[in-house]
Design an enzyme around this catalytic site. Structure first.
Site, PDB file in Angstrom:
ATOM      1  N   SER A 176       0.822  -1.199   0.000  1.00  0.00           N
ATOM      2  CA  SER A 176       0.000   0.000   0.000  1.00  0.00           C
ATOM      3  C   SER A 176       0.864   1.260   0.000  1.00  0.00           C
ATOM      4  O   SER A 176       1.585   1.507  -0.956  1.00  0.00           O
ATOM      5  CB  SER A 176      -0.956  -0.056   1.198  1.00  0.00           C
ATOM      6  OG  SER A 176      -1.946   0.939   1.117  1.00  0.00           O
ATOM      7  N   ASP A 341      -9.888  -5.203  -4.614  1.00  0.00           N
ATOM      8  CA  ASP A 341      -9.243  -4.136  -3.848  1.00  0.00           C
ATOM      9  C   ASP A 341      -9.872  -2.788  -4.212  1.00  0.00           C
ATOM     10  O   ASP A 341      -9.825  -2.369  -5.374  1.00  0.00           O
ATOM     11  CB  ASP A 341      -7.753  -4.129  -4.154  1.00  0.00           C
ATOM     12  CG  ASP A 341      -6.932  -3.319  -3.169  1.00  0.00           C
ATOM     13  OD1 ASP A 341      -7.474  -2.349  -2.599  1.00  0.00           O
ATOM     14  OD2 ASP A 341      -5.756  -3.645  -2.964  1.00  0.00           O
ATOM     15  N   HIS A 374      -7.601  -5.509  -0.404  1.00  0.00           N
ATOM     16  CA  HIS A 374      -6.405  -4.783   0.022  1.00  0.00           C
ATOM     17  C   HIS A 374      -5.627  -5.483   1.136  1.00  0.00           C
ATOM     18  O   HIS A 374      -4.396  -5.523   1.114  1.00  0.00           O
ATOM     19  CB  HIS A 374      -6.816  -3.386   0.481  1.00  0.00           C
ATOM     20  CG  HIS A 374      -5.706  -2.383   0.477  1.00  0.00           C
ATOM     21  ND1 HIS A 374      -5.107  -1.936  -0.681  1.00  0.00           N
ATOM     22  CD2 HIS A 374      -5.074  -1.740   1.486  1.00  0.00           C
ATOM     23  CE1 HIS A 374      -4.171  -1.057  -0.389  1.00  0.00           C
ATOM     24  NE2 HIS A 374      -4.131  -0.923   0.924  1.00  0.00           N
TER      25      HIS A 374
END
Length: 398
Positions: A176, A341, A374
């Site tokens: 991320s 995601d 995610h």
């Protein structure tokens, strides 16, 4: 009021790399004494691994904590020097990201057991990296940074320290925001002389097509800007105004599934129960910067909002962009992204891939998981089989 409060909460959750409350047998409710003990004692030694605590000071005075797992659980030494790998967590998290599941499911332990010299980074502002040579977290100036500074100061300091300690170029793993830091650094020719390859999970570069209507509403409502100009320079979900914000929202809606609403329907975590009590602080200015990326669809430095201030900081009326085409075409990259995601959206990832179209095809590996959202990339119970084994094979080839 409820809608605006809900959109504000998005910034508590955006890019969160959090473990759920019922994750394995590891203790997850961290008290002040736990932070004093350090990650080695709390999370690593308890699992039977040796661990070292190190400190790194950036050029702008922030004192960062970094942990080293030099050997696997079996101990012993392999022939030759082990290849070092630096793991960088996402926003409002810390190195515990890589240690939260069982040793057979957590990337930090898996890499150590497979012959890597593992280094776990913690960026400025987190509870394990709250030191500074002259400032305190109680000083507003301590929080005068965005991810630009993580690119310019934190990542180079961490790379240099591990490189100096090991005498070897590093493999890198980011999740991320940890991928955004890498893209920014690589595009500006930072750390290239010390990096061997990079594996980027849930890659974040472009955010203009993020599909979550709540996330976009939060950015469009300028919530982070409002907090900043009200004097809230530290954004700490675990206390103060942000904590009250979470309490208010969760009294009106079911927060147990909110994590999935924001990050996507994570398929493979131990539990879908959100736990917002143990998030790490970040700078409100950092949240503003991310909101700017959502609104503008570009990857650029922090926008000070007017030509005069931008000229003062950059010598030009608009913030300089991070040019993804400037990343060297022969730098080995492993990008893994998921079809579910909502933060690292497949369309935004495709924009990134298009920007890397001239990259040497032998140096760019793409791993797509249609069922992954995610957080599955760091907390998925099957991540070793579907992501980490290919990741390690990529490292071995480079």
């Amino acid at each position: 009021m409820v809608i605006k409060t809900i959109t504000s909460l998005i910034f508590v959750l955006l890019f969160i790399s959090v473990a759920s409350g019922a994750r394995t047998k590891l203790k997850w409710s961290l008290e002040a004494s736990d932070y004093a003990d350090g990650i080695c004692k709390l999370m690593v030694e308890t699992q039977g691994y040796s661990c070292e605590e190190h400190k790194v000071t950036t050029k702008d005075g922030y004192i960062l904590s970094i942990q080293r797992i030099p050997t696997g659980r079996s101990g012993g030494k392999t022939k030759g020097a082990k290849p070092p790998v630096l793991l960088q967590h996402g926003l409002m998290s810390n190195a515990i990201t890589w240690l939260s599941n069982s040793p057979d499911e957590s990337l930090g332990f898996i890499l150590a057991d497979n012959g890597f010299d593992v280094w776990l980074a913690n960026v400025r502002g987190t509870n394990y990296s709250s030191g500074h040579t002259s400032l305190s977290p109680d000083d507003p100036d301590y929080w005068n940074w965005s991810w630009d500074e993580l690119v310019a100061y934190d990542l180079p300091a961490l790379f240099q320290y591990v490189y100096d300690q090991t005498g070897q170029k590093l493999h890198y793993v980011g999740h991320s925001l940890g991928t955004l830091m890498a893209f920014g650094a690589f595009s500006r020719k930072e750390v290239l002389n010390m990096v061997r390859s990079a594996a980027l999970l849930s890659p974040i570069a472009y955010m203009g097509q993020m599909p979550s209507p709540l996330a976009r509403a939060a950015a469009d409502a300028f919530i982070a800007e409002d907090l900043y100009w009200l004097g809230l320079k530290e954004f700490a979900p675990g206390g103060g105004a942000a904590s009250k914000l979470v309490d208010e929202v969760c009294s009106k809606i079911d927060c147990t599934n909110l994590e999935s609403v924001i990050t996507g329907p994570n398929c493979c975590m131990n539990s879908s129960k959100a736990n917002l009590d143990h998030q790490q602080p970040t700078a409100t200015k950092n949240m503003i910067h991310l909101a700017q990326m959502i609104r503008q669809g570009t990857i650029a430095m922090f926008d000070y909002g007017n030509e005069d201030d931008n000229n003062k900081h950059y010598g030009q009326p608009n913030p300089p962009e991070y040019n993804m085409t400037s990343i060297p075409n022969d730098l080995p990259l492993f990008l893994s992204y998921g079809g579910k995601d909502l933060l690292s959206d497949v369309n935004d990832v495709q924009t990134l891939i298009d920007a890397l179209s001239d990259h040497d095809p032998d140096k760019l590996v793409l791993l797509y998981r249609d069922d992954y959202a995610h957080l599955d990339f760091v907390y998925g119970v099957n991540a070793k089989q579907v992501v980490y084994n290919p990741l390690m094979a990529f490292f071995h080839l480079n």
